[in-house]
Design an enzyme around this catalytic site. Structure first.
Site, PDB file in Angstrom:
ATOM      1  N   TYR A 114       0.856  -1.195   0.000  1.00 11.23           N
ATOM      2  CA  TYR A 114       0.000   0.000   0.000  1.00 11.23           C
ATOM      3  C   TYR A 114       0.894   1.248   0.000  1.00 11.23           C
ATOM      4  O   TYR A 114       0.679   2.182  -0.774  1.00 11.23           O
ATOM      5  CB  TYR A 114      -0.884  -0.033   1.244  1.00 11.23           C
ATOM      6  CG  TYR A 114      -1.815   1.149   1.408  1.00 11.23           C
ATOM      7  CD1 TYR A 114      -3.042   1.184   0.762  1.00 11.23           C
ATOM      8  CD2 TYR A 114      -1.472   2.222   2.228  1.00 11.23           C
ATOM      9  CE1 TYR A 114      -3.910   2.264   0.919  1.00 11.23           C
ATOM     10  CE2 TYR A 114      -2.325   3.296   2.391  1.00 11.23           C
ATOM     11  CZ  TYR A 114      -3.551   3.317   1.740  1.00 11.23           C
ATOM     12  OH  TYR A 114      -4.391   4.393   1.901  1.00 11.23           O
ATOM     13  N   LYS A 173       1.268   4.466  -2.704  1.00 13.03           N
ATOM     14  CA  LYS A 173       1.027   5.866  -2.333  1.00 13.03           C
ATOM     15  C   LYS A 173       2.251   6.745  -2.605  1.00 13.03           C
ATOM     16  O   LYS A 173       2.112   7.896  -3.010  1.00 13.03           O
ATOM     17  CB  LYS A 173       0.571   5.949  -0.876  1.00 13.03           C
ATOM     18  CG  LYS A 173      -0.791   5.301  -0.626  1.00 13.03           C
ATOM     19  CD  LYS A 173      -1.893   5.935  -1.480  1.00 13.03           C
ATOM     20  CE  LYS A 173      -3.278   5.414  -1.165  1.00 13.03           C
ATOM     21  NZ  LYS A 173      -4.339   6.040  -1.962  1.00 13.03           N
TER      22      LYS A 173
HETATM   23  P1  NAD Z   1     -13.703   4.020   1.281  1.00 19.55           P
HETATM   24  O1  NAD Z   1     -13.599   2.546   1.190  1.00 19.55           O
HETATM   25  O2  NAD Z   1     -14.672   4.631   2.224  1.00 19.55           O
HETATM   26  O3  NAD Z   1     -14.001   4.633  -0.181  1.00 19.55           O
HETATM   27  C1  NAD Z   1     -13.309   4.187  -1.315  1.00 19.55           C
HETATM   28  C2  NAD Z   1     -14.239   4.239  -2.516  1.00 19.55           C
HETATM   29  O4  NAD Z   1     -13.493   3.802  -3.666  1.00 19.55           O
HETATM   30  C3  NAD Z   1     -15.445   3.297  -2.374  1.00 19.55           C
HETATM   31  O5  NAD Z   1     -16.657   3.981  -2.640  1.00 19.55           O
HETATM   32  C4  NAD Z   1     -15.161   2.214  -3.394  1.00 19.55           C
HETATM   33  O6  NAD Z   1     -16.358   1.658  -3.968  1.00 19.55           O
HETATM   34  C5  NAD Z   1     -14.345   2.966  -4.433  1.00 19.55           C
HETATM   35  N1  NAD Z   1     -13.572   2.038  -5.259  1.00 19.55           N
HETATM   36  C6  NAD Z   1     -12.809   0.978  -4.845  1.00 19.55           C
HETATM   37  N2  NAD Z   1     -12.333   0.309  -5.905  1.00 19.55           N
HETATM   38  C7  NAD Z   1     -12.782   0.964  -7.006  1.00 19.55           C
HETATM   39  C8  NAD Z   1     -12.630   0.752  -8.398  1.00 19.55           C
HETATM   40  N3  NAD Z   1     -11.957  -0.312  -8.873  1.00 19.55           N
HETATM   41  N4  NAD Z   1     -13.195   1.622  -9.258  1.00 19.55           N
HETATM   42  C9  NAD Z   1     -13.930   2.671  -8.796  1.00 19.55           C
HETATM   43  N5  NAD Z   1     -14.126   2.910  -7.491  1.00 19.55           N
HETATM   44  C10 NAD Z   1     -13.558   2.067  -6.605  1.00 19.55           C
HETATM   45  O7  NAD Z   1     -12.228   4.527   1.561  1.00 19.55           O
HETATM   46  P2  NAD Z   1     -11.614   5.954   1.978  1.00 19.55           P
HETATM   47  O8  NAD Z   1     -10.982   5.749   3.290  1.00 19.55           O
HETATM   48  O9  NAD Z   1     -12.579   7.048   1.771  1.00 19.55           O
HETATM   49  O10 NAD Z   1     -10.431   6.026   0.897  1.00 19.55           O
HETATM   50  C11 NAD Z   1     -10.366   7.008  -0.128  1.00 19.55           C
HETATM   51  C12 NAD Z   1      -8.916   7.242  -0.472  1.00 19.55           C
HETATM   52  O11 NAD Z   1      -8.232   7.734   0.688  1.00 19.55           O
HETATM   53  C13 NAD Z   1      -8.148   5.995  -0.891  1.00 19.55           C
HETATM   54  O12 NAD Z   1      -7.291   6.308  -1.971  1.00 19.55           O
HETATM   55  C14 NAD Z   1      -7.329   5.643   0.337  1.00 19.55           C
HETATM   56  O13 NAD Z   1      -6.150   4.932   0.033  1.00 19.55           O
HETATM   57  C15 NAD Z   1      -7.035   7.025   0.882  1.00 19.55           C
HETATM   58  N6  NAD Z   1      -6.667   7.050   2.305  1.00 19.55           N
HETATM   59  C16 NAD Z   1      -7.534   6.604   3.256  1.00 19.55           C
HETATM   60  C17 NAD Z   1      -7.135   6.654   4.601  1.00 19.55           C
HETATM   61  C18 NAD Z   1      -8.027   6.190   5.719  1.00 19.55           C
HETATM   62  O14 NAD Z   1      -7.541   6.062   6.849  1.00 19.55           O
HETATM   63  N7  NAD Z   1      -9.293   5.911   5.488  1.00 19.55           N
HETATM   64  C19 NAD Z   1      -5.873   7.155   4.939  1.00 19.55           C
HETATM   65  C20 NAD Z   1      -5.037   7.610   3.927  1.00 19.55           C
HETATM   66  C21 NAD Z   1      -5.443   7.562   2.609  1.00 19.55           C
END
Ligand code: NAD
Length: 258
Positions: free
Chosen positions: A156, A160
């Site tokens: 992961y 990133k």
């Molecule tokens: P989440 O799971 O709530 O939302 C992610 C969304 O992406 C979902 O609606 C999912 O359906 C969609 N998705 C997944 N695979 C897909 C695909 N193949 N095509 C289209 N859509 C797709 O997650 P989140 O926490 O809101 O994550 C959003 C971003 O933030 C991600 O890139 C994640 O890596 C990043 N992030 C999250 C965190 C955390 O702690 N939650 C921390 C750092 C970075």
């Protein structure tokens, strides 16, 4: 609201917009007057996000997309351009998380992370960048995992940090068109992604509370905290900011080598 931060007449495309950070960003953009194009693979949640934005008086269009599939991504961008004519901001945000474990992932786990978190972002930018209007912005959702070591999350983290490299290079390449490219790097955010790592809601709440105790500001982020940073970086008010990786982590990164 500063006029430079008003989204009136502006169009933003966000992927991963049906949940968590993307959903919060969609609401935040719409609340500032942007027209919001939402892309997600989860069609049911996509429809409910679109409806919720419309019910709140915003302008939104949800389009199903699987970012792993280049023709699906090209179709998303074509549909948005056909409907709205151009783009003022693009937010590649769709991503998947990981179950923390030692460096022994299966080929399927590796492929899934690379396909969604890295290739999906590249596909989206390849399709969308030609349509971004002068003065527009790209905001990529990276992570503090791309800036700090994260035991149990090496692959992961690799996706990133790759996004940060992608964004920095694009920032130089697109500067002559006055298009800015920035990254948001959230720490732990209370979204379905992070909660799924812990199985039950109780376990998730305990783990997030434990995280908050070790955080300089004493909290973990809600999706809206990250959404505000995304909207800021996408807005003309951030017109002299490009190529940065903005930590939204309550100071976690201050304790590491960022
Ligand atoms: P989440 O799971 O709530 O939302 C992610 C969304 O992406 C979902 O609606 C999912 O359906 C969609 N998705 C997944 N695979 C897909 C695909 N193949 N095509 C289209 N859509 C797709 O997650 P989140 O926490 O809101 O994550 C959003 C971003 O933030 C991600 O890139 C994640 O890596 C990043 N992030 C999250 C965190 C955390 O702690 N939650 C921390 C750092 C970075």
């Amino acid at each position: 609201m500063d006029e430079a931060d008003s989204g009136s007449g502006r169009v933003v495309l966000i992927t991963g917009a049906a949940s968590g950070i993307g959903e919060a960003a969609a609401h935040a953009f719409a609340g500032r007057g942007w027209t919001v194009a939402l892309g997600d693979v989860d069609e049911e949640r996509l429809r409910s996000t679109e409806e919720a934005i419309r019910e709140a008086g915003g302008s939104a269009a949800g389009i199903a997309v699987d970012v792993r599939d280049r023709s699906s991504v090209d179709g998303l961008v074509s549909a948005v351009i056909h409907r709205f004519g151009g783009l003022d901001a693009v937010c590649p945000n769709a991503g998947i998380g990981f179950a923390e474990r030692p460096f022994e992932q299966t080929a399927e786990d590796v492929d899934a992370l690379l396909e969604v978190n890295l290739r999906g972002v590249i596909y989206l930018l390849l399709a969308a960048v030609p349509h971004v209007r002068e003065g527009g912005a790209i905001v990529i959702t990276a992570s503090t995992s791309g800036l700090l070591a994260h035991e149990g999350g090496a692959i992961y983290a690799a996706t990133k940090i790759a996004l940060i490299g992608l964004g920095r290079s694009l920032a130089i390449e697109l500067a002559p068109r006055s298009i800015r490219v920035n990254m948001v790097c959230p720490g732990a955010v209370n979204t379905p992604m992070i909660r799924s790592v812990w199985g039950s809601e109780d376990e998730a709440r305990r783990a997030l509370d434990e995280y908050a105790q070790g955080n300089p500001l004493g909290r973990f982020a809600e999706p809206e905290d990250v959404a505000r940073a995304i909207v800021f970086l996408a807005s003309p008010g951030a017109r002299h900011i490009t190529g940065v990786s903005l930590r939204v982590d309550g100071g976690d990164g201050l304790m590491g080598a960022v």
